[in-house]
Enzyme design. Structure first.
Site, mmCIF file in Angstrom:
data_model
loop_
_atom_site.group_PDB
_atom_site.id
_atom_site.type_symbol
_atom_site.label_atom_id
_atom_site.label_comp_id
_atom_site.label_asym_id
_atom_site.label_seq_id
_atom_site.Cartn_x
_atom_site.Cartn_y
_atom_site.Cartn_z
ATOM 1 N N LYS A 1 0.795 -0.993 -0.067
ATOM 2 C CA LYS A 1 0.012 0.067 -0.143
ATOM 3 C C LYS A 1 0.898 1.327 -0.117
ATOM 4 C CE LYS A 1 -3.545 -2.674 0.352
ATOM 5 N NZ LYS A 1 -3.952 -3.381 -0.786
ATOM 6 N N GLU B 1 -1.221 8.979 7.392
ATOM 7 C CA GLU B 1 -1.863 9.829 6.980
ATOM 8 C C GLU B 1 -2.726 10.600 7.525
ATOM 9 O OE1 GLU B 1 -4.597 7.447 4.471
ATOM 10 O OE2 GLU B 1 -3.064 7.170 2.751
ATOM 11 N N LYS C 1 -18.949 -4.714 3.399
ATOM 12 C CA LYS C 1 -20.046 -3.937 2.514
ATOM 13 C C LYS C 1 -21.143 -4.447 2.639
ATOM 14 C CE LYS C 1 -16.621 -2.309 -0.514
ATOM 15 N NZ LYS C 1 -15.877 -2.447 -1.944
ATOM 16 N N ARG D 1 -9.439 -6.973 -9.223
ATOM 17 C CA ARG D 1 -10.231 -8.125 -9.580
ATOM 18 C C ARG D 1 -11.634 -7.625 -9.936
ATOM 19 N NH1 ARG D 1 -10.049 -7.097 -3.799
ATOM 20 N NH2 ARG D 1 -12.011 -6.637 -3.374
ATOM 21 N N ARG E 1 -26.616 -7.290 -0.151
ATOM 22 C CA ARG E 1 -25.903 -8.335 0.003
ATOM 23 C C ARG E 1 -26.517 -9.579 1.076
ATOM 24 N NH1 ARG E 1 -19.138 -7.974 0.078
ATOM 25 N NH2 ARG E 1 -18.982 -6.167 -1.398
HETATM 26 C C1 MV4 Z 1 -8.842 5.965 6.029
HETATM 27 C C2 MV4 Z 1 -9.963 6.584 6.894
HETATM 28 C C3 MV4 Z 1 -9.671 7.689 7.418
HETATM 29 N N1 MV4 Z 1 -8.739 8.402 6.802
HETATM 30 N N2 MV4 Z 1 -7.857 6.812 5.737
HETATM 31 C C4 MV4 Z 1 -10.353 1.531 6.198
HETATM 32 C C5 MV4 Z 1 -9.858 0.230 5.238
HETATM 33 C C6 MV4 Z 1 -8.828 0.708 4.328
HETATM 34 N N3 MV4 Z 1 -8.930 0.403 3.147
HETATM 35 C C7 MV4 Z 1 -8.840 2.295 4.355
HETATM 36 N N4 MV4 Z 1 -9.611 2.532 5.537
HETATM 37 C C8 MV4 Z 1 -9.854 3.946 6.061
HETATM 38 N N5 MV4 Z 1 -8.870 4.711 5.618
HETATM 39 C C9 MV4 Z 1 -7.518 7.888 6.057
HETATM 40 N N6 MV4 Z 1 -6.790 8.682 5.805
HETATM 41 C C10 MV4 Z 1 -11.054 5.680 7.042
HETATM 42 C C11 MV4 Z 1 -10.876 4.341 6.846
HETATM 43 C C12 MV4 Z 1 -12.224 3.391 7.148
HETATM 44 C C13 MV4 Z 1 -12.968 2.947 5.997
HETATM 45 C C14 MV4 Z 1 -12.758 3.331 4.485
HETATM 46 C C15 MV4 Z 1 -13.614 2.730 3.734
HETATM 47 C C16 MV4 Z 1 -14.797 2.057 4.132
HETATM 48 C C17 MV4 Z 1 -14.942 1.941 5.447
HETATM 49 C C18 MV4 Z 1 -14.137 2.339 6.462
HETATM 50 C C19 MV4 Z 1 -14.363 2.125 7.835
HETATM 51 C C20 MV4 Z 1 -13.503 2.554 8.842
HETATM 52 C C21 MV4 Z 1 -12.516 3.276 8.356
#
Ligand code: MV4
Length: 455
Positions: A116, A200, A237, A292, A338
């Protein structure tokens, strides 16, 4: 074009891929574990090979057994679906070495996006907006302190090997930095055998909006609009929709262009998804790129009319995209829910025999599932047993149709998330489209509080 495709997956997605292959005149090979011998993907494929006992590691994740099955049956391509081996760079490489086309990303692309911190550097270079943060990895605690002070609290530390929220922590202030960074590192080590971290700025109350992209071997790439996947619980989701209620024409164009930049930066061929966080000011930031087909791809199919599995197969076979960016028309609204075999109150799995099953139907209703009357849901795999996808001319019609279709669906014998979906779509915030990634978990907490008070 391929003559025979082996589907290295099970359940609804295996069936979904078989359906498209049939329409394209391509022969299909199913692989299955002994737990899946009575599955529909086995029944509907032209050939089926048993590849081992129920545990995934000894069947759907066993690379030598799957390659052998492809060789025995003379399959010239493998479609991995989602999950299992779909983003396994080793598997992608072994397919290539054995002269079998892997319908998915190359090993380099998978590894490049799987790391990542590396992926973020690639995207920044390509001009894709990213969340302000550390330049690459955090080297030590002093570096973490300095970086956090510079970007400003709250910050987020994320495992470079992570994804799906594992090895990730929100850090509200400096006094909690050391402890939370350590626990994120421990979690990452335990899950991925690697504790590389990057940092971040924490984005407050964002939405998760992803862009579907597709590229071909001649360098054409286009996007097929967004999917709003903000309604989720613990990174699972539950509901996905397009258009996002938060989207504007301008934002879609900007995000679509960024997603195309992302795909061109890695010379991406095939179907992919670029995930973004979108804040309340409609600033958007790259999160991850998935190499994917995704569970929620049908909502995109419903509003564009394109068969994404067909496009994946065509592009993998070296054909050019069957459409041009200018020709893509977005029609109406689509929502997917889902259906998981889970207790809707505590989300514990509910495997067992389906005594009665009736799929919803009618105008604008699609039911993607491998369920049937008397089907036994094995306890070894994911609990998702189906997806109900509806299409309407606008969001209101779509929600009304979804409500009707949920009421019409019968799944008896096991508990499912269907009652939860009915509750979700009746919430005022869902109806107005005013939800973020935290909304569902907050609502569920309130619901439990209310229940315990009532006792
Ligand atoms: C974040 C964020 C807030 N700020 N990054 C969660 C999984 C990973 N793919 C990245 N995620 C997040 N990154 C920053 N800088 C909040 C999340 C996050 C989240 C993102 C997408 C869908 C659901 C989520 C649930 C909790 C936190």
């Amino acid at each position: 074009m391929f003559k025979k495709i082996l589907i290295a997956n099970r359940g609804e997605i295996a069936l979904r891929i078989i359906r498209t292959c049939k329409e394209m005149g391509i022969k299909t090979v199913a692989v299955y574990s002994t737990a899946d011998k009575d599955s529909l993907h086995v029944r509907f494929a032209d050939e089926a090979i048993c590849i081992g006992p129920p545990p995934s590691k000894e069947s759907y994740l066993d690379i030598p057994r799957i390659i052998s099955a492809a060789e025995i049956t003379n399959a010239d391509a493998i479609h991995p679906g989602y999950g299992f081996l779909s983003e396994n760079s080793k598997f992608s490489g072994i397919c290539a070495e054995n002269g079998i086309k892997f319908i998915g990303a190359t090993p380099d692309q998978i590894d490049g996006m799987g790391n990542k911190a590396q992926a973020k550097i690639t995207m920044e270079k390509a001009g894709v907006p990213c969340v302000p943060g550390s330049k690459g990895l955090i080297t030590d605690l002093a570096d973490a302190r300095k970086t956090a002070k510079k970007i400003g609290y709250p910050v987020m530390v994320k495992a470079s090997a992570g994804g799906g929220g594992k090895g990730m922590r929100m850090i509200p202030s400096e006094d909690q930095l050391e402890e939370l960074l350590d626990s994120a590192k421990r979690e990452s080590s335990a899950s991925f055998g690697n504790d590389d971290m990057y940092m971040e700025k924490f984005i407050e109350e964002p939405r998760h909006i992803e862009i579907q992209i597709i590229g071909d071997q001649t360098g054409n790439a286009c996007h097929l609009s967004e999917r709003d996947c903000s309604v989720q619980r613990r990174h699972q989701k539950l509901v996905e929709e397009v258009p996002s209620p938060f989207m504007t024409k301008k934002l879609r164009d900007k995000m679509g262009e960024a997603a195309i930049k992302a795909s061109k930066a890695v010379k991406y061929e095939g179907a992919g998804t670029v995930e973004f966080l979108v804040d309340k000011h409609r600033n958007f930031f790259f999160m991850e790129m998935n190499t994917r087909i995704q569970v929620e791809h049908p909502v995109t199919e419903m509003i564009t009319g394109y068969d994404l599995i067909q496009e994946q197969i065509r592009v993998a076979a070296g054909e050019v995209l069957s459409f041009k960016k200018e020709r893509i028309r977005l029609r109406g609204h689509s929502i997917e829910v889902r259906i998981n075999a889970e207790d809707p109150d505590d989300f514990t799995p509910s495997p067992g025999e389906i005594k009665q099953f009736h799929a919803a139907g009618g105008l604008g209703v699609r039911f993607d599932s491998a369920m049937y009357n008397g089907y036994r849901i094995p306890p070894y795999y994911d609990s998702m047993i189906g997806k109900l996808i509806v299409h309407g001319r606008n969001r209101e019609e779509c929600i009304r149709r979804l409500r009707r279709a949920i009421m019409e669906t019968v799944v008896d014998g096991v508990k499912t998330t269907l009652p939860l979906h009915l509750w979700i779509i009746d919430q005022p915030e869902f109806q107005s489209g005013d939800y973020t990634i935290h909304w569902l978990e907050q609502q569920l907490e309130k619901k439990t509080e209310k229940l315990s008070k009532d006792d």
